[in-house]
Design an enzyme around this catalytic site. Structure first.
Site, PDB file in Angstrom:
ATOM      1  N   TYR A   5       0.852  -1.191   0.000  1.00  0.00           N
ATOM      2  CA  TYR A   5       0.000   0.000   0.000  1.00  0.00           C
ATOM      3  C   TYR A   5       0.888   1.242   0.000  1.00  0.00           C
ATOM      4  CZ  TYR A   5      -3.547   3.396   1.319  1.00  0.00           C
ATOM      5  OH  TYR A   5      -4.377   4.491   1.337  1.00  0.00           O
ATOM      6  N   ASP A  56      -1.479  15.756   6.646  1.00  0.00           N
ATOM      7  CA  ASP A  56      -2.176  15.061   5.560  1.00  0.00           C
ATOM      8  C   ASP A  56      -3.486  15.795   5.261  1.00  0.00           C
ATOM      9  OD1 ASP A  56      -3.084  13.143   3.772  1.00  0.00           O
ATOM     10  OD2 ASP A  56      -3.699  11.735   5.333  1.00  0.00           O
ATOM     11  N   ASP A  71      -2.914   5.712  -2.730  1.00  0.00           N
ATOM     12  CA  ASP A  71      -3.904   6.649  -2.199  1.00  0.00           C
ATOM     13  C   ASP A  71      -3.886   7.906  -3.076  1.00  0.00           C
ATOM     14  OD1 ASP A  71      -5.330   8.441  -0.679  1.00  0.00           O
ATOM     15  OD2 ASP A  71      -4.133   8.185   1.145  1.00  0.00           O
ATOM     16  N   ASP A 107      -6.090  10.283  -2.867  1.00  0.00           N
ATOM     17  CA  ASP A 107      -6.883  11.304  -2.173  1.00  0.00           C
ATOM     18  C   ASP A 107      -8.196  11.578  -2.923  1.00  0.00           C
ATOM     19  OD1 ASP A 107      -5.090  11.475  -0.095  1.00  0.00           O
ATOM     20  OD2 ASP A 107      -4.093  13.269  -0.801  1.00  0.00           O
ATOM     21  N   HIS A 154      -7.133   4.509  -5.084  1.00  0.00           N
ATOM     22  CA  HIS A 154      -8.451   4.846  -4.530  1.00  0.00           C
ATOM     23  C   HIS A 154      -8.661   6.345  -4.534  1.00  0.00           C
ATOM     24  CE1 HIS A 154      -7.020   5.803  -0.403  1.00  0.00           C
ATOM     25  NE2 HIS A 154      -6.331   4.676  -0.406  1.00  0.00           N
ATOM     26  N   GLU A 177     -11.389   9.296  -3.140  1.00  0.00           N
ATOM     27  CA  GLU A 177     -12.371   9.434  -2.053  1.00  0.00           C
ATOM     28  C   GLU A 177     -13.372  10.546  -2.316  1.00  0.00           C
ATOM     29  OE1 GLU A 177      -9.108   9.878   0.530  1.00  0.00           O
ATOM     30  OE2 GLU A 177      -9.572  11.959   1.078  1.00  0.00           O
ATOM     31  N   CYS A 185      -7.368  13.431   7.171  1.00  0.00           N
ATOM     32  CA  CYS A 185      -7.329  12.010   7.542  1.00  0.00           C
ATOM     33  C   CYS A 185      -8.751  11.527   7.799  1.00  0.00           C
ATOM     34  CB  CYS A 185      -6.469  11.808   8.787  1.00  0.00           C
ATOM     35  SG  CYS A 185      -6.703  10.179   9.529  1.00  0.00           S
ATOM     36  N   ARG A 211     -13.327   5.252  -2.475  1.00  0.00           N
ATOM     37  CA  ARG A 211     -13.359   5.319  -1.013  1.00  0.00           C
ATOM     38  C   ARG A 211     -14.496   6.248  -0.626  1.00  0.00           C
ATOM     39  NH1 ARG A 211      -8.584   7.569   3.083  1.00  0.00           N
ATOM     40  NH2 ARG A 211      -9.904   9.093   4.138  1.00  0.00           N
ATOM     41  N   GLU A 241     -14.418   3.958   4.710  1.00  0.00           N
ATOM     42  CA  GLU A 241     -13.514   4.530   5.713  1.00  0.00           C
ATOM     43  C   GLU A 241     -14.185   4.622   7.079  1.00  0.00           C
ATOM     44  OE1 GLU A 241     -10.712   4.810   6.676  1.00  0.00           O
ATOM     45  OE2 GLU A 241      -9.767   6.736   6.266  1.00  0.00           O
ATOM     46  N   ASN A 249      -9.396  -0.669   6.547  1.00  0.00           N
ATOM     47  CA  ASN A 249      -8.240   0.174   6.868  1.00  0.00           C
ATOM     48  C   ASN A 249      -7.912   0.008   8.355  1.00  0.00           C
ATOM     49  OD1 ASN A 249      -6.401   2.219   7.292  1.00  0.00           O
ATOM     50  ND2 ASN A 249      -7.810   3.891   6.846  1.00  0.00           N
TER      51      ASN A 249
HETATM   52  C1  MIC Z   1      -5.477   5.465   4.638  1.00  0.00           C
HETATM   53  C2  MIC Z   1      -5.093   6.904   4.696  1.00  0.00           C
HETATM   54  O1  MIC Z   1      -5.853   7.630   3.769  1.00  0.00           O
HETATM   55  C3  MIC Z   1      -3.622   7.090   4.292  1.00  0.00           C
HETATM   56  O2  MIC Z   1      -3.321   8.161   3.763  1.00  0.00           O
HETATM   57  O3  MIC Z   1      -2.815   6.201   4.554  1.00  0.00           O
HETATM   58  C4  MIC Z   1      -5.245   7.534   6.115  1.00  0.00           C
HETATM   59  C5  MIC Z   1      -4.491   6.800   7.199  1.00  0.00           C
HETATM   60  C6  MIC Z   1      -4.323   7.564   8.496  1.00  0.00           C
HETATM   61  O4  MIC Z   1      -4.240   8.817   8.484  1.00  0.00           O
HETATM   62  O5  MIC Z   1      -4.219   6.928   9.529  1.00  0.00           O
HETATM   63  C7  MIC Z   1      -6.729   7.660   6.437  1.00  0.00           C
HETATM   64  O6  MIC Z   1      -7.315   8.704   6.093  1.00  0.00           O
HETATM   65  O7  MIC Z   1      -7.297   6.726   7.008  1.00  0.00           O
HETATM   66 MG    MG Z   2      -4.935   9.139   2.804  1.00  0.00          MG
END
Ligand code: MIC
Ligand code: MG
Length: 318
Positions: A49, A63, A90, A92, A117, A119, A127, A162, A192, A214
């Site tokens: 991943y 993030d 990812d 986004d 993926h 979203e 996040c 997602r 999610e 996840n």
């Molecule tokens: C899966 C995720 O999109 C990621 O960027 O790895 C994040 C992981 C995280 O921040 O813990 C998510 O939004 O869940």
């Molecule tokens: Mg992410």
């Protein structure tokens, strides 16, 4: 493997689709760099991943949608080329409007990625396990997926939708959104922030495509085992940020030890050895490759050498 994986992107994508269709759950830890992707393959996982949270953290950024398509695809390409395993990246929100999503898909294809993926959060995203996130309306979410599917040139590329609706409007709204995303062409669903195994089971019952769990730490979902997730019909599990958290935890502990003790002698037993690092990066295979290239003889080549002084280059091997 020498220099790169010899498995083509299309073949990796095909294998990924096959693995998703099998009854066993596909396990994908998150690589925080190409080297850790090597480790994931070596230990025997089924895929790698590539997390947005990890890439932004790696750059010293939160993030929240600050990273660009170029940065994400560049990192994806570096990771995909060193592993024979399929990669899920990812993407986004797809980096903009539906037209940007279309370009994102093609850039990821060119990067050798197996699956991505996209979203349904609003831009800028955050996040998925934090409070205060928001999602776009259904029509906007579906347009993103439609654009992604239309732009795909390799039919084996897996386009996963997602949905972040669970944390915003509840499970029922999330299963409705997931069904609509599948109708729009999504090959798989990433629901999610599911609260428990029953919620995964409900999502399983709602759609007839593979679903992802996840298992990010410090989030909204408890950390279920792969077997527990498999038992409710989850097809794929990611541990997106786990390796980065482990490595950074150890880095901090060791830096404190260095500051306190003036040396890292006591940390050496916890370190990956030089031999193991060289094994992962295939030093021996590179040396053999080099030998073979220099020993390679084309019959009659000497007669055709245009310049008399054209001496083959000699290389010393340690
Ligand atoms: C899966 C995720 O999109 C990621 O960027 O790895 C994040 C992981 C995280 O921040 O813990 C998510 O939004 O869940
Ligand atoms: Mg992410």
């Amino acid at each position: 493997m020498v220099l790169h994986s010899k498995v083509t992107p299309t073949e990796k994508r095909r294998r990924f689709r096959e693995a998703l269709a099998a009854p066993e759950i596909v396990r994908m830890p998150g690589a925080f760099n190409p080297l850790s992707a090597r480790l994931i393959q070596d230990v025997g996982f089924e895929g790698v991943y590539i997390s947005g949270a990890v890439l932004s953290a790696d750059l010293g950024l939160p993030d929240i949608g600050l990273t660009t398509l170029t940065e994400v695809a560049g990192r994806g390409a570096q990771i995909a080329r060193v592993t024979d395993l399929p990669t899920l990246i990812d993407a986004d929100t797809g980096f903009g409007e539906p037209m940007n999503v279309a370009r994102t898909v093609q850039v990821m294809e060119d990067a050798g990625i197996s699956a991505l993926h996209i979203e349904d959060q609003v831009n800028p995203k955050r996040c998925g396990h934090l409070d205060g996130k928001d999602v776009v309306d259904e029509a906007t979410a579906l347009r993103r997926i439609r654009a992604a599917v239309d732009a795909r040139r390799d039919p084996e590329l897996v386009i996963m939708a997602r949905t972040d609706v669970r944390g915003v409007a509840g499970l029922r709204a999330a299963t409705d959104r997931a069904r609509a995303l599948v109708d729009a062409g999504a090959d798989a669903i990433f629901p999610e922030a599911m609260a428990d195994l029953d919620e995964f089971a409900a999502m399983r019952a709602a759609v007839d495509v593979p679903i992802l769990a996840n298992m990010t730490e410090f989030g909204k979902s408890p950390l279920f085992t792969a077997a527990e997730l498999e038992s409710v019909g989850v097809n794929l599990v990611i541990h997106p940020v786990s390796l980065l958290r482990l490595a950074m935890g150890e880095a901090e502990r060791s830096l404190r030890q260095l500051a306190a003790e003036g040396s890292l002698t006591n940390a050496v037993p916890r370190m990956q050895t030089r031999a193991r690092l060289y094994e992962l990066n295939e030093y021996a295979d590179y040396a053999r490759f080099d030998e073979e290239v220099f020993a390679f003889d084309v019959p009659g080549a000497a007669d055709r050498t245009p310049r008399e002084d054209a001496e083959p280059r000699r290389r010393e091997h340690a």
